[in-house]
Design an enzyme around this catalytic site. Structure first.
Site, PDB file in Angstrom:
ATOM      1  N   GLY A  63      11.910  35.785  23.268  1.00  0.00           N
ATOM      2  CA  GLY A  63      11.071  34.117  22.749  1.00  0.00           C
ATOM      3  C   GLY A  63      11.655  33.396  21.519  1.00  0.00           C
ATOM      4  CB  THR A  66       4.713  32.122  19.582  1.00  0.00           C
ATOM      5  OG1 THR A  66       3.658  31.037  20.118  1.00  0.00           O
ATOM      6  CG2 THR A  66       3.944  33.072  19.010  1.00  0.00           C
ATOM      7  CB  CYS A 157       8.380  28.866  22.267  1.00  0.00           C
ATOM      8  SG  CYS A 157       7.244  29.454  22.862  1.00  0.00           S
TER       9      CYS A 157
END
Length: 198
Positions: A63, A66, A157
């Protein structure tokens, strides 16, 4: 399941990597940790180099960037995968998020790419893992009752920051961290039971 309470990310990361290695070597049992982090941004392996900056912690999970902070319950399953199938594992993490939402009367759906869970078109849970030796590292952050402002400093993300929400907003009532931890404990079997339906 062990609730670590509120803790700085760096301290938990160091402990998490050590426990992951011990589980991988067969020197420790798998465990699921719950933690509410002090504010921090982390960047997964898919983060473009140009998006990295001061205060952003690069880590080995998948990813992009975040945020972790107060009002978010982060769940770290430091366990052997129930099946040697990473897609199955991501589905289990999604199902875990969906089931937590259901405990608060909410209908949730997983994202199309295995990176989170949504209520309607708003994202309340983010998934990022690293699987090594069929043992999981990192996990799922479930937004319970957050100040959403920090999300606007990044593209969480890779998405627009406005997509983020938390379960309290979705449910229309305040949800306490203790309630969320109890809900997570009640659904942990989906993460550890090889025969569990996902």
């Amino acid at each position: 399941m062990i609730d670590l309470g509120r803790a700085a990310y760096g301290d938990v990361l160091e402990r998490m990597r050590a426990r992951h290695a011990a589980v991988q070597r067969g020197e420790a049992d798998g465990v699921v940790w719950l933690v509410e982090h002090e504010p921090v941004y982390t960047a997964g392996r898919a983060t473009p180099t140009g998006d990295l900056g001061p205060g952003i912690v690069p880590i080995e999970r998948g990813g992009k960037i975040t945020y972790h902070g107060p009002g978010q319950l982060t769940v770290y399953p430091l366990v052997r995968l129930p099946r040697r199938d990473v897609r199955d594992w991501l589905r289990r993490l999604e199902a875990f998020g969906v089931r937590i939402a259901a405990r608060f009367g909410l209908t949730a759906t997983p994202s199309v790419d295995g990176t989170g869970v949504f209520v309607g078109d708003r994202k309340f849970a983010s998934i990022g893992v690293h699987v090594k030796g069929w043992v999981n590292l990192h996990g799922i952050g479930v937004n319970i009752a957050m100040d959403l402002t920090p999300w606007h400093a990044v593209r969480p993300c890779g998405l627009a920051p406005d997509v983020m929400t938390d379960l309290s907003r979705a449910a229309g009532r305040p949800i306490a961290m203790a309630e969320a931890a109890a809900a997570a404990a009640g659904e942990v079997s989906v993460l550890v039971d090889p025969d569990g339906a996902v």
